[in-house]
Design an enzyme around this catalytic site. Structure first.
Site, mmCIF file in Angstrom:
data_model
loop_
_atom_site.group_PDB
_atom_site.id
_atom_site.type_symbol
_atom_site.label_atom_id
_atom_site.label_comp_id
_atom_site.label_asym_id
_atom_site.label_seq_id
_atom_site.Cartn_x
_atom_site.Cartn_y
_atom_site.Cartn_z
ATOM 1 N N ARG A 81 -46.091 39.579 -19.845
ATOM 2 C CA ARG A 81 -44.922 40.226 -19.920
ATOM 3 C C ARG A 81 -43.775 39.149 -20.167
ATOM 4 O O ARG A 81 -43.365 38.618 -19.112
ATOM 5 C CB ARG A 81 -44.442 41.226 -18.808
ATOM 6 C CG ARG A 81 -45.007 42.497 -18.953
ATOM 7 C CD ARG A 81 -44.356 43.364 -17.893
ATOM 8 N NE ARG A 81 -44.942 44.629 -17.759
ATOM 9 C CZ ARG A 81 -44.076 45.882 -17.014
ATOM 10 N NH1 ARG A 81 -43.196 45.589 -16.267
ATOM 11 N NH2 ARG A 81 -44.721 46.854 -17.276
ATOM 12 N N ASP A 125 -40.437 36.645 -20.669
ATOM 13 C CA ASP A 125 -38.860 37.334 -20.394
ATOM 14 C C ASP A 125 -38.297 37.110 -21.411
ATOM 15 O O ASP A 125 -38.705 36.851 -22.842
ATOM 16 C CB ASP A 125 -38.436 36.168 -19.552
ATOM 17 C CG ASP A 125 -39.339 36.236 -18.129
ATOM 18 O OD1 ASP A 125 -39.729 37.388 -17.794
ATOM 19 O OD2 ASP A 125 -39.291 35.294 -17.288
ATOM 20 N N ARG A 183 -41.616 28.360 -16.815
ATOM 21 C CA ARG A 183 -40.372 27.624 -17.078
ATOM 22 C C ARG A 183 -40.100 26.607 -15.930
ATOM 23 O O ARG A 183 -39.213 25.506 -16.231
ATOM 24 C CB ARG A 183 -39.366 28.498 -17.471
ATOM 25 C CG ARG A 183 -39.529 29.055 -18.851
ATOM 26 C CD ARG A 183 -38.393 29.757 -19.390
ATOM 27 N NE ARG A 183 -37.977 30.828 -18.641
ATOM 28 C CZ ARG A 183 -37.049 31.218 -18.199
ATOM 29 N NH1 ARG A 183 -35.918 30.547 -18.179
ATOM 30 N NH2 ARG A 183 -36.860 32.563 -17.739
#
Length: 279
Positions: free
Chosen positions: A52, A54, A203
């Site tokens: 999934r 972002d 990230r």
């Protein structure tokens, strides 16, 4: 019903991530809407994705599976990719569609996910044609320092310092590849591969390494955070637009079910614990 694997790519700029959300434009929402135009309302069911992503994150190698009415699937299988190309908006593509065994699970059967992050420290910034997938870093970055920081993060660790913790979920992950390279055009690209990732983990890892690359932190700083049991507030979370899911790896068909069962067991292990014999 036939279980069908879809290989998908998308520009995440104008999406609120993968997962369907009321009132928001998402990749899953757009894809499911077009599948329903082909197979009828309510007929595509069980849309499940490998990772999934972002809001703002891209994918060139995303994988999902969906249940489709068998008779309709058999009739449309040879032309489905072309049909979807005519229906989907330009920022979503289905590269391939093929039937898979019922034991295949796009999420739980996966062995690993591989991401790449693009950043440029050139004076002019990113090419206008790559501005949506390349971060502009204002400070000069040292490739050797980035590589040194990456080396300390490989292996199986508790990445709680780099994750948004979810209740009853483990933050232990196994990074099998973490590397940096500088492309001929000057762009720096990070490759991160692991069995799975926590939310915002890639990230956060990239953001920590960038502060090493520009000299504000020492190369051993990111690895030193692996002893923490909570998210570290001064770890920079790199912007989403530089991140791209490039590939998902799966075992042979005979191992789909066993891998899915193993992964489900792992994801249920409380943080700080790990079952034996894991990837």
């Amino acid at each position: 019903m036939a279980r069908v694997r879809l290989d998908v790519g998308y520009d995440g700029t104008d999406f609120s991530g993968w997962a369907a959300q009321p009132g928001r434009r998402t990749v899953a929402g757009v894809l499911l809407a077009e599948l329903e135009k082909v197979f009828g309302p309510g007929n595509p069911t069980g849309l499940t994705v490998a990772g999934r992503t972002d809001a703002g994150v891209h994918a060139t190698g995303q994988v999902c599976h969906v249940e489709l009415p068998d008779e309709r699937w058999q009739a449309l299988a040879p032309t489905l990719v072309r049909r979807l190309a005519g229906l989907l908006p330009g920022d979503v593509r289905v590269w391939a569609a093929r039937e898979v065994p019922p034991a295949f699970d796009a999420r739980f059967s996966a062995l690993w996910r591989r991401y790449e992050y693009r950043v440029t420290d050139t004076e002019a910034g990113p090419s206008p044609l790559r501005r949506r997938d390349t971060l502009f870093w204002l400070r000069p970055l040292d490739l050797d320092r980035l590589k040194a920081a990456a080396a300390g993060l490989c292996g199986e660790h508790d990445f709680a310092a780099f994750c948004k913790r979810k209740e009853h979920a483990t933050t232990i992950r196994h990074i099998t590849r973490m590397s940096w390279r500088r492309e001929p055009d000057g762009v720096l690209a990070a490759t991160v591969q692991a069995d799975a990732f926590c939310q915002a983990m890639v990230r956060s890892l990239v953001g920590a390494m960038l502060t090493v690359g520009d000299g504000r932190r020492e190369p051993d700083w990111p690895a030193s955070l692996l002893t923490r049991t909570e998210r570290v507030s001064d770890v920079l979370v790199a912007p989403p637009h530089g991140l791209n899911l490039v590939e998902v790896g799966y075992p042979d068909e005979a191992e789909f079910a066993a891998r899915a069962e193993q992964t489900r067991n792992l994801r249920g292990v409380p943080a700080g614990q790990r079952a034996a014999g894991t990837a």
